[in-house]
Write a protein that holds these residues in place. Structure first.
Motif, PDB file in Angstrom:
ATOM      1  N   PHE A 148       0.900  -1.305  -0.050  1.00  0.00           N
ATOM      2  CA  PHE A 148      -0.002  -0.063  -0.003  1.00  0.00           C
ATOM      3  C   PHE A 148       0.898   1.215   0.002  1.00  0.00           C
ATOM      4  O   PHE A 148       0.507   2.121  -0.574  1.00  0.00           O
ATOM      5  CB  PHE A 148      -1.010  -0.084   1.280  1.00  0.00           C
ATOM      6  N   ALA A 149       1.894   1.361   0.944  1.00  0.00           N
ATOM      7  CA  ALA A 149       2.882   2.382   0.934  1.00  0.00           C
ATOM      8  C   ALA A 149       3.494   2.610  -0.333  1.00  0.00           C
ATOM      9  O   ALA A 149       3.622   3.789  -0.927  1.00  0.00           O
ATOM     10  CB  ALA A 149       3.638   2.114   2.203  1.00  0.00           C
ATOM     11  N   PHE A 150       3.961   1.705  -0.976  1.00  0.00           N
ATOM     12  CA  PHE A 150       4.676   1.774  -2.192  1.00  0.00           C
ATOM     13  C   PHE A 150       3.610   2.336  -3.544  1.00  0.00           C
ATOM     14  O   PHE A 150       4.001   3.102  -3.972  1.00  0.00           O
ATOM     15  CB  PHE A 150       5.253   0.479  -2.680  1.00  0.00           C
ATOM     16  N   GLU A 151       2.435   1.885  -3.356  1.00  0.00           N
ATOM     17  CA  GLU A 151       1.569   2.331  -4.272  1.00  0.00           C
ATOM     18  C   GLU A 151       1.101   3.726  -4.191  1.00  0.00           C
ATOM     19  O   GLU A 151       1.074   4.675  -5.098  1.00  0.00           O
ATOM     20  CB  GLU A 151       0.310   1.473  -4.268  1.00  0.00           C
ATOM     21  N   LEU A 152       1.119   4.282  -2.964  1.00  0.00           N
ATOM     22  CA  LEU A 152       0.955   5.374  -2.608  1.00  0.00           C
ATOM     23  C   LEU A 152       2.065   6.527  -3.051  1.00  0.00           C
ATOM     24  O   LEU A 152       1.788   7.522  -3.402  1.00  0.00           O
ATOM     25  CB  LEU A 152       0.515   5.829  -1.155  1.00  0.00           C
ATOM     26  N   ALA A 153       3.201   5.810  -2.636  1.00  0.00           N
ATOM     27  CA  ALA A 153       4.528   6.884  -3.195  1.00  0.00           C
ATOM     28  C   ALA A 153       4.671   6.891  -4.468  1.00  0.00           C
ATOM     29  O   ALA A 153       5.047   7.975  -5.113  1.00  0.00           O
ATOM     30  CB  ALA A 153       5.433   6.057  -2.530  1.00  0.00           C
ATOM     31  N   ARG A 154       4.250   5.835  -5.267  1.00  0.00           N
ATOM     32  CA  ARG A 154       4.227   5.836  -6.615  1.00  0.00           C
ATOM     33  C   ARG A 154       3.212   6.802  -7.276  1.00  0.00           C
ATOM     34  O   ARG A 154       3.587   7.607  -8.145  1.00  0.00           O
ATOM     35  CB  ARG A 154       3.646   4.469  -7.302  1.00  0.00           C
TER      36      ARG A 154
END
Ligand code: IPM
Ligand code: MN
Length: 360
Positions: free
Chosen positions: A168-174
């Motif tokens: 989830f965090a990586f997708e948000l960062a993306r």
């Protein structure tokens, strides 16, 4: 579109004061953008406990499992132990509804002064693991009341639990600046934290376009104070995430404005939106609590429900009211009441929806 049904739980202390302001603003925004909401008001909390011996009815979770979202104030009052009040209401909701992401934005607003001399521009997200980690029921006490008394509380980290919150965090960062910071302490906590790092590296392989950094929690708290503007998305386990999500907002002037979403990203269950702060018995009932954490949580709820313009209108209204400097509660250095600031934001939403739309 059919009306979205919201479970409304004011809870305790200042929750009873800030929730009505949150509802007022969310309603104003929903009305302005033609979004229909139905509020299911539930009197759960420590008063319910005093009357009926429990924080919520036995079938409480079943009653709200089919709702679209939960809008919560705060839980806890000195008459009920924290273990009882929180672990029979807040925690069961977070866990049974698989709200494994606790999403907590941190922003420095114009008009609110940071305790830092040169804060720069602060605008980042904390993604806190919300279902496992140090918040665990595994453990116990032996030999109570004797010289050999001992207690153990085990931290639980699962591959499934780490990977899903990190993803989830990586997708948000993306979607943002493509930079993700992970909080660890693998030099001192030698089983769970190296595992957290291991999973972070493994999940990172799926996101080669996102830059990563990892800091031990001790130095990371120092970086939060010294260079808060350098963060974009920060992912942390349950306990570190809890601590960072008070520290971050404190650096932006007050935790009174900080919102959170307890999110079930798969939408199998309702997500829950609540301010980061607690029930604050010391200032409860005085109409001085800052309602912005609750109001901004309402914006996050609308966004989650797909009412993006209405959500943006609320954030824009908060920006406008804070920037004017006229409506600041005590924690922000002013004298405005809870109700006055709630009304000012509701007015700003209703008067300027078109303008808000342009800003969005
Ligand atoms: C929060 C709160 C809770 C937590 C408490 C009340 C158990 O501090 O939402 O940050 O630690 O999760
Ligand atoms: Mn907390």
């Amino acid at each position: 579109m059919a009306a979205a049904t919201i479970a409304l739980i004011e809870g305790d202390g200042i929750g009873k004061e800030v929730v009505p302001e949150g509802v007022k603003v969310v309603e104003a925004a929903a009305r302005a953008f033609g979004f229909d909401l139905k509020w299911d008001r539930l009197d759960w909390g420590c008063d319910h406990h005093a009357r009926l011996g429990r924080m919520m009815p036995q079938d409480g979770l079943d009653r709200i499992a089919g709702h679209d979202a939960i809008f919560l104030g705060a839980i806890g009052w000195p008459t009920v132990s924290d273990v009882e009040s929180l672990w029979t209401l807040l925690m069961p909701i977070r866990r049974n509804f698989q709200q494994y992401v606790n999403l907590r934005p941190v922003r420095l607003f114009e008009g609110v002064s940071s305790p830092l001399a040169n804060p720069g521009s602060i605008d980042f997200y904390i993604v806190r693991e919300n279902n496992e980690g140090e918040y665990s029921e595994v453990g116990g006490r032996m030999f109570p009341g004797t010289d050999q008394e001992m207690v153990i509380q085990d931290t639980v980290m699962t591959r499934f639990g780490c990977d899903r919150v990190m993803t989830f965090a990586f997708e948000l960062a993306r979607k943002r600046k493509r930079k993700l910071t992970s909080a660890t302490k693998s030099n001192g906590i030698i089983h769970t934290m190296p595992y957290w790092d291991e999973r972070f590296r493994a999940v990172a392989k799926n996101f080669p376009d996102v830059a990563t950094e990892q800091y031990h929690i001790d130095i990371l708290t120092a970086h939060f104070v010294h260079r808060p503007s350098s963060f974009d998305v920060v992912v942390a386990g349950n306990l570190f995430g809890d601590i960072l999500s008070d520290l971050g907002p404190a650096v932006t002037g007050t935790i009174g404005i900080a919102p959170s979403g307890n999110i079930n990203p798969e939408r199998r269950f309702p997500s829950m939106f609540e301010p980061v702060h607690g029930s604050a018995p010391d200032i409860a009932g005085r109409n001085i609590a800052n309602p912005i954490g609750q109001i901004w949580s309402g914006a996050m709820m609308l966004e989650h429900l797909g009412a993006k313009e209405a959500a943006q209108a609320i954030v824009t209204a908060i920006e406008r009211v804070l920037a004017s400097g006229e409506n600041l509660t005590r924690d922000m250095g002013g004298t405005a009441s809870t109700v006055a600031i709630g009304q000012a934001i509701a007015d700003a939403v209703s008067v300027h929806p078109a303008e808000a739309r342009r800003h969005g």
